[in-house]
Design a protein around this motif. Structure first.
Motif, PDB file in Angstrom:
ATOM      1  N   TRP A 254      53.925  72.746  99.937  1.00  9.63           N
ATOM      2  CA  TRP A 254      54.171  71.870  99.030  1.00  9.63           C
ATOM      3  C   TRP A 254      53.066  72.211  97.760  1.00  9.63           C
ATOM      4  N   VAL A 255      53.252  71.877  97.114  1.00 11.64           N
ATOM      5  CA  VAL A 255      52.892  71.935  95.417  1.00 11.64           C
ATOM      6  C   VAL A 255      52.452  70.808  94.928  1.00 11.64           C
ATOM      7  N   ARG A 256      51.566  71.008  94.012  1.00  8.22           N
ATOM      8  CA  ARG A 256      51.242  70.068  92.827  1.00  8.22           C
ATOM      9  C   ARG A 256      52.342  70.329  91.907  1.00  8.22           C
ATOM     10  N   PRO A 257      52.911  68.702  91.711  1.00 11.05           N
ATOM     11  CA  PRO A 257      54.516  68.925  90.653  1.00 11.05           C
ATOM     12  C   PRO A 257      54.195  69.780  89.463  1.00 11.05           C
ATOM     13  N   THR A 258      52.971  69.268  88.934  1.00 13.76           N
ATOM     14  CA  THR A 258      52.415  69.478  87.437  1.00 13.76           C
ATOM     15  C   THR A 258      51.114  69.482  87.217  1.00 13.76           C
ATOM     16  N   ALA A 259      50.798  70.265  86.265  1.00 10.24           N
ATOM     17  CA  ALA A 259      49.611  69.804  85.646  1.00 10.24           C
ATOM     18  C   ALA A 259      48.960  68.587  84.443  1.00 10.24           C
ATOM     19  N   GLY A 260      47.725  68.344  84.736  1.00 12.19           N
ATOM     20  CA  GLY A 260      47.249  67.407  83.909  1.00 12.19           C
ATOM     21  C   GLY A 260      46.361  66.661  84.979  1.00 12.19           C
ATOM     22  N   ALA A 261      45.459  65.353  84.183  1.00 13.08           N
ATOM     23  CA  ALA A 261      44.895  64.630  85.288  1.00 13.08           C
ATOM     24  C   ALA A 261      45.703  63.189  86.033  1.00 13.08           C
ATOM     25  N   VAL A 262      45.748  62.602  87.234  1.00 13.01           N
ATOM     26  CA  VAL A 262      45.876  61.453  87.369  1.00 13.01           C
ATOM     27  C   VAL A 262      44.693  60.358  86.714  1.00 13.01           C
ATOM     28  N   THR A 263      45.985  59.746  85.811  1.00 11.71           N
ATOM     29  CA  THR A 263      45.628  58.780  84.983  1.00 11.71           C
ATOM     30  C   THR A 263      46.245  57.231  85.865  1.00 11.71           C
TER      31      THR A 263
ATOM     32  N   GLU B  52      56.634  60.235  93.016  1.00 12.04           N
ATOM     33  CA  GLU B  52      56.975  58.929  94.001  1.00 12.04           C
ATOM     34  C   GLU B  52      56.634  60.193  95.278  1.00 12.04           C
ATOM     35  N   VAL B  53      56.171  59.884  96.225  1.00  7.27           N
ATOM     36  CA  VAL B  53      56.938  59.964  97.452  1.00  7.27           C
ATOM     37  C   VAL B  53      57.041  59.422  98.567  1.00  7.27           C
ATOM     38  N   ARG B  54      58.381  58.975  99.122  1.00 10.36           N
ATOM     39  CA  ARG B  54      59.246  58.514  99.731  1.00 10.36           C
ATOM     40  C   ARG B  54      59.476  58.800 101.256  1.00 10.36           C
ATOM     41  N   GLN B  55      59.109  57.284 102.039  1.00  9.89           N
ATOM     42  CA  GLN B  55      59.767  58.027 103.432  1.00  9.89           C
ATOM     43  C   GLN B  55      60.832  56.599 104.002  1.00  9.89           C
ATOM     44  N   HIS B  56      61.893  57.436 104.316  1.00 13.06           N
ATOM     45  CA  HIS B  56      63.593  56.403 104.900  1.00 13.06           C
ATOM     46  C   HIS B  56      63.691  55.474 103.744  1.00 13.06           C
ATOM     47  N   ASP B  57      63.181  55.487 102.077  1.00 14.21           N
ATOM     48  CA  ASP B  57      63.084  55.067 101.110  1.00 14.21           C
ATOM     49  C   ASP B  57      61.931  53.909 100.789  1.00 14.21           C
ATOM     50  N   SER B  58      60.721  54.236 101.895  1.00 17.05           N
ATOM     51  CA  SER B  58      59.822  53.022 101.294  1.00 17.05           C
ATOM     52  C   SER B  58      59.247  54.286 100.810  1.00 17.05           C
ATOM     53  N   PRO B  59      58.254  53.696  99.708  1.00 15.07           N
ATOM     54  CA  PRO B  59      56.727  54.469  98.963  1.00 15.07           C
ATOM     55  C   PRO B  59      56.185  54.439  99.717  1.00 15.07           C
ATOM     56  N   VAL B  60      54.946  55.717  99.393  1.00 12.00           N
ATOM     57  CA  VAL B  60      53.939  55.486  99.701  1.00 12.00           C
ATOM     58  C   VAL B  60      53.085  56.616  99.117  1.00 12.00           C
ATOM     59  N   ASP B  61      51.771  56.027  99.538  1.00 14.66           N
ATOM     60  CA  ASP B  61      50.522  56.876  98.484  1.00 14.66           C
ATOM     61  C   ASP B  61      50.702  58.449  99.177  1.00 14.66           C
ATOM     62  N   PRO B  62      51.105  58.946  97.131  1.00 16.89           N
ATOM     63  CA  PRO B  62      51.079  60.580  97.589  1.00 16.89           C
ATOM     64  C   PRO B  62      50.344  61.191  97.664  1.00 16.89           C
ATOM     65  N   VAL B  63      49.048  60.629  96.575  1.00 18.05           N
ATOM     66  CA  VAL B  63      48.297  61.412  97.264  1.00 18.05           C
ATOM     67  C   VAL B  63      47.292  62.072  98.303  1.00 18.05           C
ATOM     68  N   PRO B  64      47.212  61.178  99.454  1.00 20.10           N
ATOM     69  CA  PRO B  64      46.745  61.686 100.989  1.00 20.10           C
ATOM     70  C   PRO B  64      48.282  62.028 101.118  1.00 20.10           C
ATOM     71  N   TRP B  65      49.588  61.686 100.905  1.00 21.31           N
ATOM     72  CA  TRP B  65      50.471  62.185 101.270  1.00 21.31           C
ATOM     73  C   TRP B  65      50.844  63.826 101.376  1.00 21.31           C
ATOM     74  N   VAL B  66      50.162  64.436  99.994  1.00 17.91           N
ATOM     75  CA  VAL B  66      50.457  65.570  99.559  1.00 17.91           C
ATOM     76  C   VAL B  66      48.787  65.846 100.639  1.00 17.91           C
ATOM     77  N   ALA B  67      47.400  65.437 100.770  1.00 16.99           N
ATOM     78  CA  ALA B  67      46.152  65.876 101.021  1.00 16.99           C
ATOM     79  C   ALA B  67      46.847  66.532 101.948  1.00 16.99           C
ATOM     80  N   ASP B  68      47.251  66.413 103.023  1.00 13.77           N
ATOM     81  CA  ASP B  68      47.608  66.123 104.124  1.00 13.77           C
ATOM     82  C   ASP B  68      47.730  67.906 104.151  1.00 13.77           C
ATOM     83  N   ARG B  69      48.628  68.111 103.290  1.00 10.62           N
ATOM     84  CA  ARG B  69      49.681  68.512 103.112  1.00 10.62           C
ATOM     85  C   ARG B  69      49.286  70.488 102.194  1.00 10.62           C
TER      86      ARG B  69
END
Length: 388
Positions: A246-255, A361-378
């Motif tokens: 998994w990679v960061r999808p774009t450069a910039g600051a989380v606003t 966005e990150v979704r599991q079975h079409d339900s949104p989850v917080d992307p920050v911890p999701w991608v952090a785990d990866r």
């Protein structure tokens, strides 16, 4: 360049010193200036590379008539040419505009620190707000900003409007079209009629350069004008990413983070970078859809407009999908397989949006989850101070 935030901070300190002198300005103007610049000082440091995207719709660096242009300049140039095509103008209009932008700013989106002695303190404070918008460098000529050095005091638009590259280009073309015989008079006279510059004869020196640059960019501009919904050719390289990563999808600051916002769920995170910053696939997957999801996507949206604007959805298998919203353009089609780090689009402000950013966005079975911890785990930190 040492970084937008560092430069902004140095100018902000200078303005705070001026504001401290009680007899220098009226109390109201001084307070206005102080509040604006305190906000600048409080802003987090931006990465040195954030002045302009490493790659843009304009492509990587190029050379026209012996003049080297970097990716940021090419991105600004492509915007100028694309707006001409979208307005139904011919390549000569784009040539006049590019020659003007080269003379005025070297085709860079310039902010203005407001330090011109010709400005009142209140005018300086308004002009300095340009520092809060994405820009490629700084200027200090009166209240002039952007690639064309347009002035808000001279009724070109608000500072916020003038720091939008597409608005700036359209404003130039509208005034150019009002010039009698602009298509047949010498380029430098047409440009001067729009700009009313103290160095009006200087535009002619850039005509060969502008003609060659227009010829390079016009085909892509025509293609965009023919399909304004958002599809664009991919001209930026993908990122080298190991399979399965998994990679960061774009450069910039989380606003803006995941969670309740304005009484509704904000189902993702907003990552804000310069307009047309590349957006990459966060992981291997298949394109579910790539389309405009709002009433229009050929220009920036607003809070009164429903939808994500230009939106890409990727299926990564196992019930996991990701969404990439508010894009200025996208480079993929439904059913296409993409690898992690593949270029899929560019940051924009289409749909229900008030500023350039990527809604991720990150979704599991079409339900949104917080992307920050999701991608952090990866292994991906969306809050990294220098995401590059």
């Amino acid at each position: 360049m040492s970084g937008t935030a560092e430069v902004a901070q140095s100018y902000a300190r200078a303005w705070l010193w001026k504001a401290a002198v009680p007899i220098a300005v009226p109390v109201l103007a001084a307070l206005t200036l102080l509040l604006i610049l305190l906000a600048l000082l409080a802003a987090p440091d931006a990465p040195a590379s954030a002045a302009f995207p490493a790659c843009s719709i304009g492509g990587t660096g190029a050379t026209a008539a012996g003049i080297d242009l970097d990716a940021g300049q090419m991105g600004q140039a492509q915007t100028i040419v694309t707006v001409a095509a979208a307005l139904g103008l011919d390549p000569h209009a784009a040539t006049v505009a590019l020659a003007t932008a080269q003379q005025e700013s070297r085709i860079r989106m310039l902010a203005n620190d407001g330090s011109s002695p010709a400005l009142t303190a209140e005018q300086a404070a308004v002009t300095a707000t340009s520092l809060t918008y994405p820009h490629d460098g700084l200027g200090s000529d009166h209240d002039s900003v952007n690639t064309f050095q347009q002035r808000w005091i001279a009724s070109w638009g608000t500072v916020a409007q003038l720091m939008d590259p597409a608005y700036a280009a359209e404003a130039f073309y509208r005034r150019l079209q009002a010039v009698p015989d602009w298509r047949t008079i010498p380029l430098t006279l047409a440009a001067q009629a729009v700009q009313i510059s103290a160095a009006g004869g200087a535009y002619s020196r850039w005509e060969p350069f502008a003609r060659e640059l227009t010829a390079m960019l016009w085909p892509a501009a025509q293609a965009t004008a023919a399909n304004p919904a958002g599809a664009a050719d991919g001209v930026c390289p993908g990122l080298p990413v190991p399979a399965g990563s998994w990679v960061r999808p774009t450069a910039g600051a989380v606003t803006s983070g995941y969670g309740s916002r304005w009484g509704a769920l904000h189902a993702g995170v907003d990552i804000a970078g310069p307009r047309n910053s590349p957006v990459y696939a966060a992981a291997d997957g298949t394109v579910v859809s790539a389309a405009c999801t709002s009433a229009y996507c050929d220009r920036d949206g607003n809070l009164g407009l429903a939808g994500y604007g230009n939106l890409i959805e990727l299926d990564h298998g196992g019930g996991v999908t990701t969404r990439y919203g508010h894009l200025s353009a996208y480079t993929v089609t439904s059913g296409q397989r993409v690898s992690a780090g593949a270029l899929i689009g560019f940051q924009g402000s289409t749909g229900n949006s008030t500023g350039v950013h990527l809604h991720f966005e990150v979704r599991q079975h079409d339900s949104p989850v917080d992307p920050v911890p999701w991608v952090a785990d990866r292994g991906v930190d969306l809050h990294a101070p220098n995401p590059g």
